[in-house]
Scaffold this motif. Structure first.
Motif, PDB file in Angstrom:
ATOM      1  N   LEU A  94      36.761  43.160  38.641  1.00 56.97           N
ATOM      2  CA  LEU A  94      37.715  43.107  39.749  1.00 56.97           C
ATOM      3  C   LEU A  94      38.760  44.219  39.636  1.00 56.97           C
ATOM      4  CD1 LEU A  94      38.243  39.257  40.142  1.00 56.97           C
ATOM      5  CD2 LEU A  94      37.058  40.794  41.721  1.00 56.97           C
ATOM      6  N   ILE A  97      37.007  47.270  40.770  1.00 56.23           N
ATOM      7  CA  ILE A  97      36.831  47.261  42.223  1.00 56.23           C
ATOM      8  C   ILE A  97      38.157  47.582  42.912  1.00 56.23           C
ATOM      9  CG2 ILE A  97      36.448  45.715  44.185  1.00 56.23           C
ATOM     10  CD1 ILE A  97      34.139  44.497  42.688  1.00 56.23           C
ATOM     11  N   GLY A  98      39.258  47.045  42.370  1.00 57.26           N
ATOM     12  CA  GLY A  98      40.566  47.422  42.902  1.00 57.26           C
ATOM     13  C   GLY A  98      40.805  48.914  42.784  1.00 57.26           C
ATOM     14  N   VAL A 101      38.819  50.614  45.545  1.00 57.38           N
ATOM     15  CA  VAL A 101      39.476  50.519  46.852  1.00 57.38           C
ATOM     16  C   VAL A 101      40.650  51.499  46.940  1.00 57.38           C
ATOM     17  CG1 VAL A 101      40.761  48.997  48.396  1.00 57.38           C
ATOM     18  CG2 VAL A 101      38.761  48.132  47.182  1.00 57.38           C
ATOM     19  N   LEU A 268      30.092  41.254  43.970  1.00 59.68           N
ATOM     20  CA  LEU A 268      31.520  41.559  44.109  1.00 59.68           C
ATOM     21  C   LEU A 268      31.749  42.730  45.061  1.00 59.68           C
ATOM     22  CD1 LEU A 268      32.724  41.145  40.408  1.00 59.68           C
ATOM     23  CD2 LEU A 268      33.083  39.568  42.315  1.00 59.68           C
ATOM     24  N   THR A 272      33.705  42.480  48.669  1.00 57.20           N
ATOM     25  CA  THR A 272      34.849  43.364  48.916  1.00 57.20           C
ATOM     26  C   THR A 272      34.650  44.182  50.178  1.00 57.20           C
ATOM     27  OG1 THR A 272      35.264  43.527  46.528  1.00 57.20           O
ATOM     28  CG2 THR A 272      36.256  45.200  47.938  1.00 57.20           C
TER      29      THR A 272
END
Length: 294
Positions: A94, A97-98, A101, A268, A272
């Motif tokens: 996560l 993934i943040g 982004v 995930l 997202t």
């Protein structure tokens, strides 16, 4: 009533019927010729690309079995039977993934600003000179022609591993793609407000500010949001070349045959991207609807 309808002589009717039949035959001939040409081109492309249907059919089972392995843990149990084991690295993933982004967001912002500044010169109807339009368009073509991964590879060599090469690669490609879209929006505006500002003594900057921007702001924002969606997907694979984000862990899991990790990371990423798509779609529709009501 029917008696009032004029009737052509038989020889004229026969001539029209013959012309219609000939037109139908000609249309069918062109359709058949087009289909034959299409099949020939597809066959030629497959032959040049070494596409072998027999190999595809023989290995189709491996493709299906790979997805079957993705659905099982190392113990052989289904991934849904033990979600905690399946998402054992959720905290780390996560965070990555943040980071992905944020890479997409910053790349979109930088590229959007560059595209916004260049589109005034790339649009032929508002460019100051023909040469400025020509040069701006060629530069934007270069930016969007080179794939993001190629730019990322170059920047990784220059600045090392990390998010910075991914941000720069996405920014350059985004500038080229959005610059073209923005310029096309500018070329479809109503030039009467611009001509009115110029006729009343306004300069080029004032004409752009008060004559052009009010007509295109919502469309520019909509295109930028759409590009952000695309960049999130692009940033997810930037890690393949060491440019930050979740891609590095995904590539490592694929190479080491950690099937359950691959499926968990993909889930995930899909969630997202879906959430971002839904949010940006609503924003785009709100902006377009606002412009329509105005």
């Amino acid at each position: 009533m029917l008696a009032a309808i004029p009737h052509l002589p038989e020889h004229q009717l026969a001539a029209h019927a013959a012309a219609y039949a000939a037109a139908v035959v000609e249309k069918r001939r062109r359709l058949v010729g087009g289909l034959i040409l299409l099949v020939a081109l597809v066959w030629a492309a497959g032959w040049m690309g070494d596409v072998r249907p027999a190999v595809f059919v023989d290995n189709l089972g491996r493709f299906a079995s790979y997805f079957g392995r993705l659905a099982h843990l190392d113990s052989g149990a289904l991934v849904l039977s033990d979600p905690a084991e399946w998402f054992w690295g959720a905290k780390k993933w996560l965070r990555l993934i943040g980071e992905t982004v944020l890479i997409a967001y910053l790349g979109t912002m930088l590229g959007g600003v560059g595209a916004f500044l260049l589109c005034f010169h790339a649009a032929r109807n508002v460019a100051r000179t023909r040469w400025s339009a020509f040069l701006a368009r060629r530069f934007l073509e270069f930016c969007r022609t080179v794939p993001e991964l190629v730019f990322a590879l170059i920047f990784v060599v220059a600045w090392g591993l990390g998010p910075l090469p991914g941000v720069l690669a996405l920014a350059i490609h985004t500038m080229g793609a959005l610059g073209k879209l923005f310029a096309e929006v500018f070329e479809n505006i109503d030039m009467k407000p611009v001509d009115g500002i110029v006729a009343s003594g306004g300069n080029w900057v004032q004409a752009m500010r008060f004559g052009v921007l009010p007509q295109v702001t919502s469309n520019l924002a909509s295109y930028a949001l759409l590009r952000f969606e695309i960049n999130v997907r692009g940033a997810a694979i930037m890690g393949f070349v060491g440019a930050g984000g979740i891609g590095q862990d995904l590539l490592e899991a694929v190479r080491k045959f950690y099937y359950s990790d691959v499926s968990a990371i993909l889930v995930l990423i899909l969630v997202t991207v879906a959430l971002i798509d839904i949010a940006t779609e609503r924003l785009r529709h709100a902006l377009i609807g606002r412009e329509t009501r105005a």
